[in-house]
Design an enzyme around this catalytic site. Structure first.
Site, PDB file in Angstrom:
ATOM      1  N   CYS A 130      -6.610  -4.552  -7.708  1.00 42.24           N
ATOM      2  CA  CYS A 130      -5.810  -4.310  -6.495  1.00 42.24           C
ATOM      3  C   CYS A 130      -5.695  -5.312  -5.335  1.00 42.24           C
ATOM      4  O   CYS A 130      -5.011  -5.409  -4.601  1.00 42.24           O
ATOM      5  CB  CYS A 130      -6.985  -3.159  -5.482  1.00 42.24           C
ATOM      6  SG  CYS A 130      -8.683  -4.811  -5.619  1.00 42.24           S
TER       7      CYS A 130
ATOM      8  N   TYR B  81       0.491  -1.696  -0.152  1.00 42.75           N
ATOM      9  CA  TYR B  81      -0.236  -0.038   0.113  1.00 42.75           C
ATOM     10  C   TYR B  81       0.824   1.313   0.271  1.00 42.75           C
ATOM     11  O   TYR B  81       0.791   2.581  -0.628  1.00 42.75           O
ATOM     12  CB  TYR B  81      -0.574  -0.542   1.187  1.00 42.75           C
ATOM     13  CG  TYR B  81      -2.015  -1.483   1.441  1.00 42.75           C
ATOM     14  CD1 TYR B  81      -2.922  -0.867   0.376  1.00 42.75           C
ATOM     15  CD2 TYR B  81      -1.884  -1.816   1.879  1.00 42.75           C
ATOM     16  CE1 TYR B  81      -4.188  -2.550   0.372  1.00 42.75           C
ATOM     17  CE2 TYR B  81      -2.749  -3.420   2.051  1.00 42.75           C
ATOM     18  CZ  TYR B  81      -3.602  -2.999   0.670  1.00 42.75           C
ATOM     19  OH  TYR B  81      -5.027  -3.961   1.129  1.00 42.75           O
TER      20      TYR B  81
ATOM     21  N   ARG C  56      -2.850   5.201   3.351  1.00 39.77           N
ATOM     22  CA  ARG C  56      -4.004   5.146   4.077  1.00 39.77           C
ATOM     23  C   ARG C  56      -5.404   5.388   3.397  1.00 39.77           C
ATOM     24  O   ARG C  56      -6.639   4.802   3.252  1.00 39.77           O
ATOM     25  CB  ARG C  56      -4.250   5.994   5.512  1.00 39.77           C
ATOM     26  CG  ARG C  56      -4.384   5.272   6.544  1.00 39.77           C
ATOM     27  CD  ARG C  56      -4.896   5.778   8.409  1.00 39.77           C
ATOM     28  NE  ARG C  56      -3.940   4.839   9.318  1.00 39.77           N
ATOM     29  CZ  ARG C  56      -4.499   4.599  10.762  1.00 39.77           C
ATOM     30  NH1 ARG C  56      -5.805   5.597  10.612  1.00 39.77           N
ATOM     31  NH2 ARG C  56      -4.228   4.342  11.579  1.00 39.77           N
TER      32      ARG C  56
END
Length: 156
Positions: A118, A87, A101
């Protein structure tokens, strides 16, 4: 808008199309059928869903999402078949390395999973993290790309 329900090796999937682009992918239990979709769109989407093609050439029209989410989704499409990024790496690729985030939120709200991969985004500690269609599906998609995962759920 057109919709088409197809059987795939991943299960029954509902595809949403605009006139010239894919707009959404969802798992469904509905019966197969729907609108006749132009083969120029349906064929490459099916190839991507079956792991035959990476789907980079499929036009996607994001009808939802913030400008940053759209940027993350397009950046995600740069992750090659058989590769993963964390991420935080994806946040850096999208030009905002502190937005980990927000990247995770973009992954969660991805309207076109698999085509916008993803499932190739993992935690920094190499753990799988979450997936909208469940961690078992994420594992299946990654293993289909020859990404090895330990019994504990970490990408090797």
């Amino acid at each position: 808008m057109m919709q088409r329900i197809v059987n795939t090796s991943l299960g029954r999937i509902l595809l949403h199309f605009s006139e010239n682009a894919l707009t959404r992918i969802q798992l469904t239990e509905q019966p197969i059928g729907g609108d006749p979709v132009v083969g120029l769109l349906l064929d490459p989407v099916m190839a991507c869903l079956e792991g035959i093609d990476d789907g980079r050439e499929i036009p996607v029209n994001y009808l939802i999402g913030t400008p940053f989410q759209r940027l993350v989704w397009e950046t995600m499409r740069e992750i090659s078949f058989g590769q993963v990024r964390s991420y935080s790496q994806l946040a850096g690729m999208a030009g905002n390395p502190r937005a980990t985030r927000a990247v995770a939120n973009a992954c969660k709200n991805n309207p076109c999973p698999i085509v916008v991969p993803c499932h190739r985004v993992i935690r920094r500690d190499r753990g799988l993290g979450g997936y909208y269609w469940g961690v078992d599906m994420k594992r299946k998609l990654l293993e289909r790309e020859n990404i090895h995962i330990s019994p504990a759920g970490n990408v090797l």
